[in-house]
Write a protein that holds these residues in place. Structure first.
Motif, PDB file in Angstrom:
ATOM      1  N   TYR A  98       0.789  -1.072   0.414  1.00  0.00           N
ATOM      2  CA  TYR A  98       0.485  -0.390   0.266  1.00  0.00           C
ATOM      3  C   TYR A  98       1.071   1.361   0.324  1.00  0.00           C
ATOM      4  CZ  TYR A  98      -4.635  -2.065   0.927  1.00  0.00           C
ATOM      5  OH  TYR A  98      -5.774  -2.808   0.747  1.00  0.00           O
ATOM      6  N   TYR A 101       4.139   3.932  -3.877  1.00  0.00           N
ATOM      7  CA  TYR A 101       3.669   4.263  -5.325  1.00  0.00           C
ATOM      8  C   TYR A 101       4.292   4.033  -6.639  1.00  0.00           C
ATOM      9  CZ  TYR A 101      -0.192   5.859  -2.327  1.00  0.00           C
ATOM     10  OH  TYR A 101      -1.432   6.253  -1.564  1.00  0.00           O
ATOM     11  N   THR A 110      -0.640   4.744  -8.655  1.00  0.00           N
ATOM     12  CA  THR A 110      -1.659   4.559  -6.898  1.00  0.00           C
ATOM     13  C   THR A 110      -0.030   3.098  -6.919  1.00  0.00           C
ATOM     14  OG1 THR A 110      -3.394   3.319  -6.469  1.00  0.00           O
ATOM     15  CG2 THR A 110      -2.431   3.195  -8.903  1.00  0.00           C
ATOM     16  N   THR A 111      -0.983   1.927  -6.173  1.00  0.00           N
ATOM     17  CA  THR A 111      -0.476   1.347  -5.083  1.00  0.00           C
ATOM     18  C   THR A 111      -0.307  -0.017  -5.642  1.00  0.00           C
ATOM     19  OG1 THR A 111      -1.242   1.081  -3.986  1.00  0.00           O
ATOM     20  CG2 THR A 111      -0.063   2.301  -3.609  1.00  0.00           C
ATOM     21  N   ARG A 113      -1.462  -3.054  -4.496  1.00  0.00           N
ATOM     22  CA  ARG A 113      -2.826  -3.164  -3.898  1.00  0.00           C
ATOM     23  C   ARG A 113      -3.718  -2.686  -3.865  1.00  0.00           C
ATOM     24  NH1 ARG A 113      -4.036  -7.585  -0.602  1.00  0.00           N
ATOM     25  NH2 ARG A 113      -5.688  -7.442  -1.773  1.00  0.00           N
ATOM     26  N   THR A 114      -3.411  -0.961  -4.031  1.00  0.00           N
ATOM     27  CA  THR A 114      -4.948  -0.696  -4.842  1.00  0.00           C
ATOM     28  C   THR A 114      -5.439  -0.952  -5.762  1.00  0.00           C
ATOM     29  OG1 THR A 114      -4.413   1.383  -3.340  1.00  0.00           O
ATOM     30  CG2 THR A 114      -5.674   1.256  -4.992  1.00  0.00           C
ATOM     31  N   ASP A 117      -7.103  -4.763  -5.651  1.00  0.00           N
ATOM     32  CA  ASP A 117      -8.231  -3.782  -3.919  1.00  0.00           C
ATOM     33  C   ASP A 117      -9.407  -3.590  -5.410  1.00  0.00           C
ATOM     34  OD1 ASP A 117      -7.023  -5.350  -2.063  1.00  0.00           O
ATOM     35  OD2 ASP A 117      -6.697  -2.901  -1.428  1.00  0.00           O
ATOM     36  N   THR A 118      -9.341  -2.618  -6.368  1.00  0.00           N
ATOM     37  CA  THR A 118      -9.963  -1.854  -7.929  1.00  0.00           C
ATOM     38  C   THR A 118     -10.532  -3.294  -8.231  1.00  0.00           C
ATOM     39  OG1 THR A 118      -8.744   0.034  -7.555  1.00  0.00           O
ATOM     40  CG2 THR A 118     -10.602  -0.329  -9.253  1.00  0.00           C
TER      41      THR A 118
END
Length: 201
Positions: A98, A101, A110-111, A113-114, A117-118
């Motif tokens: 997370y 970046y 962004t990362t 992990r993001t 998740d998206t």
């Protein structure tokens, strides 16, 4: 040909001295080994274990992705994202971060992990199967047979895909050989590499 080779060139005593044999999950070979090498412990190459569940996860991603293919602009974006970042969904979640970046096409800065998740937020089936996939992956990575057995005994969520259900049945069938793969350090990596070179040539 395989039977003839070992029956004619090696005595029963010699074949009984074989301690371990490493294979993929081919049921035919497993039966053959038990006949030719009655005292050998069968080891499932861990690469094939991970490959089995990775394929199940990836097949579901493709199904979900194709569901967005003919949709409106937002669906088209989801389709392109799922198509481009498939490797992140198969990566061990412990290796996602997370905090680091970096630029991602179709996402911006962004990362990883993001991003994952998206992607998972696009469909409940993705999230449910991803959770099972990661649990199995970690049990295999940690060589934790008890954790794996517990996962395989649990009732499956209704959203678990048919591919994943087949993979679960396969893992259950080969559980004793999988336990051997956690106990011994052997794998087929070297000979698989030789086979691949032959195919490429």
């Amino acid at each position: 040909h395989i039977k003839n080779h070992f029956y004619t060139r090696y005595s029963y005593r010699e074949r009984c001295s074989v301690k371990t044999i490493t294979i993929d999950m081919n049921a035919g070979y497993e039966k053959l080994i038990q006949e030719l090498f009655p005292k050998a412990k069968i080891i499932i190459d861990r690469f094939h274990l991970v490959q089995l569940i990775s394929r199940s996860m990836n097949q579901l991603r493709i199904q979900v992705m194709n569901g967005f293919r003919r949709g409106h602009n937002e669906d088209q974006k989801k389709y392109r994202r799922l198509k481009r970042y498939w490797k992140l969904l198969l990566k061990n979640e412990k290796d996602l971060t997370y905090t680091v970046y970096k630029p991602f096409g179709l996402f911006g800065q962004t990362t990883d992990r993001t991003v994952v998740d998206t992607l998972l937020s696009y469909d409940e089936r993705l999230q449910v199967n991803y959770t099972l996939y990661q649990s199995l992956l970690n049990a295999m990575k940690d060589k934790d047979i008890n954790a794996l057995q517990t996962l395989l005994k649990q009732p499956l969520h209704e959203e678990i895909s048919l591919d994943f259900r087949r993979s679960i049945r396969t893992l259950k069938h080969h559980l004793s050989s999988i336990e051997n793969s956690f106990m011994y350090p052997f794998n087929n990596g070297r000979i698989e590499g030789i086979h691949n070179k032959i195919k490429v040539l």
